[in-house]
Design a protein around this motif. Structure first.
Motif, PDB file in Angstrom:
ATOM      1  N   THR A 474       0.899  -1.244   0.254  1.00  0.00           N
ATOM      2  CA  THR A 474       0.256  -0.332   0.003  1.00  0.00           C
ATOM      3  C   THR A 474       0.495   1.371  -0.171  1.00  0.00           C
ATOM      4  O   THR A 474       0.502   2.359  -0.206  1.00  0.00           O
ATOM      5  CB  THR A 474      -0.787   0.238   1.451  1.00  0.00           C
ATOM      6  OG1 THR A 474      -0.259   0.107   2.603  1.00  0.00           O
ATOM      7  CG2 THR A 474      -2.230  -0.867   1.175  1.00  0.00           C
ATOM      8  N   ARG A 475       2.206   0.599   0.140  1.00  0.00           N
ATOM      9  CA  ARG A 475       3.206   2.818  -0.049  1.00  0.00           C
ATOM     10  C   ARG A 475       3.011   2.774  -1.489  1.00  0.00           C
ATOM     11  O   ARG A 475       2.571   2.552  -2.590  1.00  0.00           O
ATOM     12  CB  ARG A 475       4.098   2.170   0.060  1.00  0.00           C
ATOM     13  CG  ARG A 475       4.600   1.793   1.624  1.00  0.00           C
ATOM     14  CD  ARG A 475       5.970   1.243   1.876  1.00  0.00           C
ATOM     15  NE  ARG A 475       6.958   0.321   0.922  1.00  0.00           N
ATOM     16  CZ  ARG A 475       7.910  -0.409   0.620  1.00  0.00           C
ATOM     17  NH1 ARG A 475       8.868   0.274   1.376  1.00  0.00           N
ATOM     18  NH2 ARG A 475       8.265  -1.069  -0.217  1.00  0.00           N
ATOM     19  N   SER A 476       3.304   4.071  -1.044  1.00  0.00           N
ATOM     20  CA  SER A 476       3.069   5.040  -2.775  1.00  0.00           C
ATOM     21  C   SER A 476       4.009   4.785  -3.326  1.00  0.00           C
ATOM     22  O   SER A 476       5.311   4.679  -3.021  1.00  0.00           O
ATOM     23  CB  SER A 476       3.178   6.206  -2.309  1.00  0.00           C
ATOM     24  OG  SER A 476       4.427   6.705  -1.151  1.00  0.00           O
ATOM     25  N   HIS A 477       4.604   4.338  -4.656  1.00  0.00           N
ATOM     26  CA  HIS A 477       5.583   4.196  -5.622  1.00  0.00           C
ATOM     27  C   HIS A 477       6.609   5.337  -5.180  1.00  0.00           C
ATOM     28  O   HIS A 477       6.703   6.228  -5.182  1.00  0.00           O
ATOM     29  CB  HIS A 477       4.706   4.202  -7.201  1.00  0.00           C
ATOM     30  CG  HIS A 477       5.493   3.333  -7.659  1.00  0.00           C
ATOM     31  ND1 HIS A 477       6.261   2.614  -8.372  1.00  0.00           N
ATOM     32  CD2 HIS A 477       7.033   4.544  -8.913  1.00  0.00           C
ATOM     33  CE1 HIS A 477       6.666   2.804  -9.087  1.00  0.00           C
ATOM     34  NE2 HIS A 477       7.013   3.475  -9.626  1.00  0.00           N
ATOM     35  N   GLY A 478       7.551   4.503  -4.955  1.00  0.00           N
ATOM     36  CA  GLY A 478       9.098   4.867  -5.162  1.00  0.00           C
ATOM     37  C   GLY A 478       9.216   5.726  -3.342  1.00  0.00           C
ATOM     38  O   GLY A 478      10.502   5.906  -3.235  1.00  0.00           O
ATOM     39  N   SER A 479       8.384   4.777  -2.424  1.00  0.00           N
ATOM     40  CA  SER A 479       8.497   5.794  -1.448  1.00  0.00           C
ATOM     41  C   SER A 479       9.388   4.570  -0.801  1.00  0.00           C
ATOM     42  O   SER A 479       8.762   3.431  -0.295  1.00  0.00           O
ATOM     43  CB  SER A 479       7.337   6.000  -0.492  1.00  0.00           C
ATOM     44  OG  SER A 479       6.509   5.420  -1.026  1.00  0.00           O
ATOM     45  N   GLY A 480      10.562   4.796  -0.116  1.00  0.00           N
ATOM     46  CA  GLY A 480      10.789   3.706   0.701  1.00  0.00           C
ATOM     47  C   GLY A 480      11.446   2.395  -0.359  1.00  0.00           C
ATOM     48  O   GLY A 480      11.868   2.411  -1.830  1.00  0.00           O
ATOM     49  N   PRO A 481      12.929   1.434   0.856  1.00  0.00           N
ATOM     50  CA  PRO A 481      13.320   0.579  -0.360  1.00  0.00           C
ATOM     51  C   PRO A 481      11.818  -0.670  -0.625  1.00  0.00           C
ATOM     52  O   PRO A 481      10.885  -1.040  -0.061  1.00  0.00           O
ATOM     53  CB  PRO A 481      14.279  -0.053   0.292  1.00  0.00           C
ATOM     54  CG  PRO A 481      13.647  -0.007   2.004  1.00  0.00           C
ATOM     55  CD  PRO A 481      13.380   1.310   1.848  1.00  0.00           C
ATOM     56  N   SER A 482      12.704  -1.073  -1.581  1.00  0.00           N
ATOM     57  CA  SER A 482      11.417  -2.739  -2.570  1.00  0.00           C
ATOM     58  C   SER A 482      11.844  -3.478  -1.114  1.00  0.00           C
ATOM     59  O   SER A 482      12.608  -3.482  -0.941  1.00  0.00           O
ATOM     60  CB  SER A 482      11.425  -2.321  -3.678  1.00  0.00           C
ATOM     61  OG  SER A 482      12.867  -3.132  -3.902  1.00  0.00           O
ATOM     62  N   VAL A 483      10.854  -4.815  -1.778  1.00  0.00           N
ATOM     63  CA  VAL A 483      10.718  -5.704  -1.295  1.00  0.00           C
ATOM     64  C   VAL A 483      11.953  -6.493  -1.760  1.00  0.00           C
ATOM     65  O   VAL A 483      11.775  -6.852  -3.448  1.00  0.00           O
ATOM     66  CB  VAL A 483       9.319  -6.503  -1.308  1.00  0.00           C
ATOM     67  CG1 VAL A 483       9.478  -7.858  -0.486  1.00  0.00           C
ATOM     68  CG2 VAL A 483       8.745  -5.725  -0.320  1.00  0.00           C
TER      69      VAL A 483
END
Length: 735
Positions: A474-483
């Protein structure tokens, strides 16, 4: 040919061929009834076996009476080939009962000296030889067939074990050959290391790493090369003393046992002064001493309240059992948590003097040297219920928050990250833009990791990792590291490079701490939890039961009296070693952690470093999920700890595991490392195959250990090697 030789041949022939003869009456046996005599042409007997018939003296007289005419006949026919070939006392013919007057079911044997047809005897002998050969071949083929059937159906494991025993015996034989070929220079006792090795950990050479151009924390990482091996014995310092037993040793240590001098203690910062008190030749620690701004009691109480608990004793009920303490100081928080059934692993960088890890271990608390400046920690994902970091000196906003990502990887779902730092002081941040910038980065990056900010008090912040994976989607695209992708999310990150992605999300072990069994129930996982690890519940229960019995036997052997030459009075047993005889225990091949479980259930005051060799199956996730501590390690490299840090080293099946692989190190290299890790007067218990135990026994003589081989009643293929390291100080053997 003499008369005596013919008598002997006649007696042998009669004994062999008479299978059953009538029992001789007492009168006949003693010569009172000599009328019963054997006829000259025939010897009689009945099938089934028995005694010779007639008086022995009469038999000898008959032989003498017939010897002369028979000798004449033999002399006359000496040159006859037929007669020469037919004279054989071991050839016989069975005559028809109609021609011989003998009882039913009896047979007659011709006199071996009577002339018969050589052609008939030759044919009969040839027939019997062919028949015997045919029977032997049939029996051999039948036995081979049934052996093959049994092998393919039920004996594969036995064959494998037999192969392993042959391989291990080969290793033992090659070792013996090497000893002989190298001569006395190889057999002599090992040399002592130089003074520089007294407190040195191989693979952690910061000076050499800096010369190689390593920067930005990479110089703190371990780098094991061919030159990192130490084939010598590390001596204890001249003033070394045996540590105090637990729990006294938790609060008081000998200053000469660690590499820190009085000047370093007195000249250190105010934080260290409040933690340690120097008293002559000892350093004392007190829970009332300060770790941060308040006492340890108040600090731990504050952490519990920020989580929403009444005090730290309720942390276990909240699902917390294992804690990773980054930059632990000297282990004061772990010492306090231990009273509340919390197990804390201290990690810190290598330090040549005044080491946090060395002093923590000297106090009898879990610790190891570890740095995650460039590489992952040697723990699988989702390993700890809480991660604590206070005044650690780590630049958390460095490298786009990759250190926070590593904390998230080892933290279990629903776990807590407790961070105490001057950066978190909001009031100071307002006045210092640089501090405010660092704090804003950490706070925002924690939000991108889906961490929930539970509370903040002065310099301490507590975050909670999400129990669900929904937040990542549910995080916005590009926010924080990816899984992390499936291929990058591994359970064996043995010093892999750090990765800028969220790990553990693909693991079947993603279970929130609040849904896990509470300690001590966690030590015995249920069937559903064991399915994740590919282990059957019955196998784990059986393993634990076996270790309970083994621990009882092991503990009774840890007594110096077994090496004493003084005789005991009959009926007097050796005293049972006290429960606190050892504190720091290293299990070099931990399997399911059963040895750890058995020690705790038996009430021993120990903690166990469960090591899972990289050369074997990886059961470390199972061990950590049981609420124990452990680490992955390659035993061809030095273990990341200081010399003289363990009271007991245990290895079950490790030698077999290492010799089964084509390793870059020898058994001798492993034993040198054990000697480095072991405290003076410390113990070694090794269980393995008989051939490898005998090889190990030879090595212990080179290491100057006292050793004893113990038979295992329940297993004849294995033996136990119990050793004790002597207390040899440098002043006794000057360099």
């Amino acid at each position: 040919m003499t008369v005596q030789s013919l008598k002997s041949k006649t007696q042998i022939w009669t004994i062999i061929m008479c299978i059953r003869l009538p029992v001789i009456p007492a009168a006949d046996r003693y010569g009172d009834g000599g009328s019963r005599r054997m006829s000259r042409p025939l010897h009689r007997g009945c099938s089934g076996g028995g005694r010779l018939s007639g008086n022995i003296q009469d038999f000898l007289e008959d032989s003498q009476m017939k010897f002369k005419p028979e000798k004449d006949d033999l002399d006359k026919n000496r040159l006859s080939p037929d007669l020469v070939s037919s004279w054989n006392p071991f050839q016989f013919t069975i005559n028809s009962p109609a021609k011989q007057s003998v009882p039913e079911k009896c047979y007659t044997v011709n006199d071996p000296f009577s002339p018969v047809s050589s052609r008939k005897r030759y044919k009969l002998t040839l027939f019997l030889l062919k028949l015997s050969l045919f029977v032997i071949v049939i029996l051999a083929l039948t036995g081979s067939f049934w052996w093959t059937i049994s092998l393919t159906t039920s004996s594969r494991s036995h064959t494998f074990r037999g192969y392993r025993r042959l391989q291990e015996q080969l290793v033992s034989d090659l070792w013996d050959i090497g000893e002989i070929s190298l001569g006395s220079s190889r057999i002599k006792e090992s040399e002592f290391c130089s003074l520089e090795s007294e407190n040195y950990i191989p693979c952690f050479n910061i000076t050499e790493n800096l010369e190689l151009g390593m920067t930005e924390g990479q110089e703190q990482d371990r780098h094991c090369g061919p030159t990192s091996k130490q084939n010598c014995l590390v001596l204890a310092p001249s003033g070394y003393k045996i540590p105090h037993r637990w729990p006294t040793g938790r609060d008081v240590i000998w200053i000469d046992n660690v590499k820190i001098n009085a000047q370093e203690v007195l000249s250190s910062g105010s934080l260290t002064k409040r933690m340690m008190l120097l008293d002559d030749d000892q350093i004392s620690f007190s829970f009332s001493s300060s770790m941060v701004d308040d006492s340890i009691d108040d600090y731990s109480h504050q952490i519990a309240e920020m989580i929403g608990l009444r005090n730290e004793s309720y942390l276990v009920q909240a699902g917390v059992r294992t804690v990773l303490d980054i930059g632990c100081g000297f282990g004061s928080l772990g010492a306090h948590f231990f009273q509340n059934q919390l197990l804390t692993m201290c990690i810190a960088n290598y330090e040549s003097s005044g080491s946090q890890v060395e002093i923590t271990l000297e106090r009898g608390l879990p610790a190891m040297v570890a740095s995650f400046a460039a590489k992952k920690l040697p723990f699988p994902s989702l390993s700890f219920d809480m991660v604590h970091s206070a005044w650690d000196g780590i630049v958390w906003n460095h490298k786009d928050g990759i250190h926070l990502i590593e904390v998230d990887r080892v933290l279990r779902p629903g776990g807590y990250f407790v961070w105490t730092s001057p950066i978190a002081n909001t009031r100071a941040s307002v006045k210092n833009k640089d501090i405010l910038k660092k704090w804003d980065f950490v706070r925002n990056f924690a939000k991108d990791l889906c961490w929930d900010l539970l509370a903040q008090q002065d310099k301490t912040v507590v975050w909670k990792k999400p129990s669900s994976k929904d937040c990542y989607a549910t995080r916005s695209h590009g926010s924080g590291p990816s899984v992390c992708k499936v291929g990058h999310d591994v359970e064996s990150p043995y010093y892999h490079p750090l990765e800028a992605c969220i790990g553990g999300t693909h693991s079947h072990r993603w279970i929130p701490i609040e849904k896990r069994p509470k300690w001590p129930s966690r030590a015995t996982l249920n069937s559903k939890e064991l399915v994740v690890h590919g282990v059957l519940f019955d196998d784990l229960v059986e393993d634990d039961l076996n270790w309970k019995s083994a621990v009882r036997n092991y503990w009774s052997l840890l007594s110096p009296l077994i090496f004493s030459d003084h005789p005991k009075r009959p009926g007097i047993e050796d005293p049972v070693p006290p429960y606190n005889m050892v504190r720091n225990v290293l299990d070099m091949n931990a399997h399911f952690g059963g040895f750890n479980s058995a020690l705790l259930e038996s009430g021993k005051s120990v903690w166990v470093m469960n090591v899972v060799p990289t050369s074997g199956p990886n059961h470390l996730p199972l061990i950590l999920d049981r609420g124990f501590l452990g680490v992955l390690h390659d035993w061809c490299e030095a273990f990341p700890t200081y010399p003289r840090t363990y009271d007991l080293v245990h290895a079950e099946g490790l030698l077999s595991l290492e010799t089964a692989k084509q390793r870059r190190c020898s058994i001798l290299d492993v034993f040198f490392e054990i000697d480095r890790l072991l405290r003076p007067e410390g113990w070694v218990v090794i269980r393995d195959t008989t051939s490898l135990i005998e090889t190990a026994r030879t090595i212990t003589a080179r290491l100057k250990w006292e050793a004893r081989v113990v038979e295992i009643e329940s297993n004849s293929d294995e033996k136990l090697l119990v050793c004790q390291k002597p207390n040899i100080k440098r002043r006794s053997y000057p360099s």
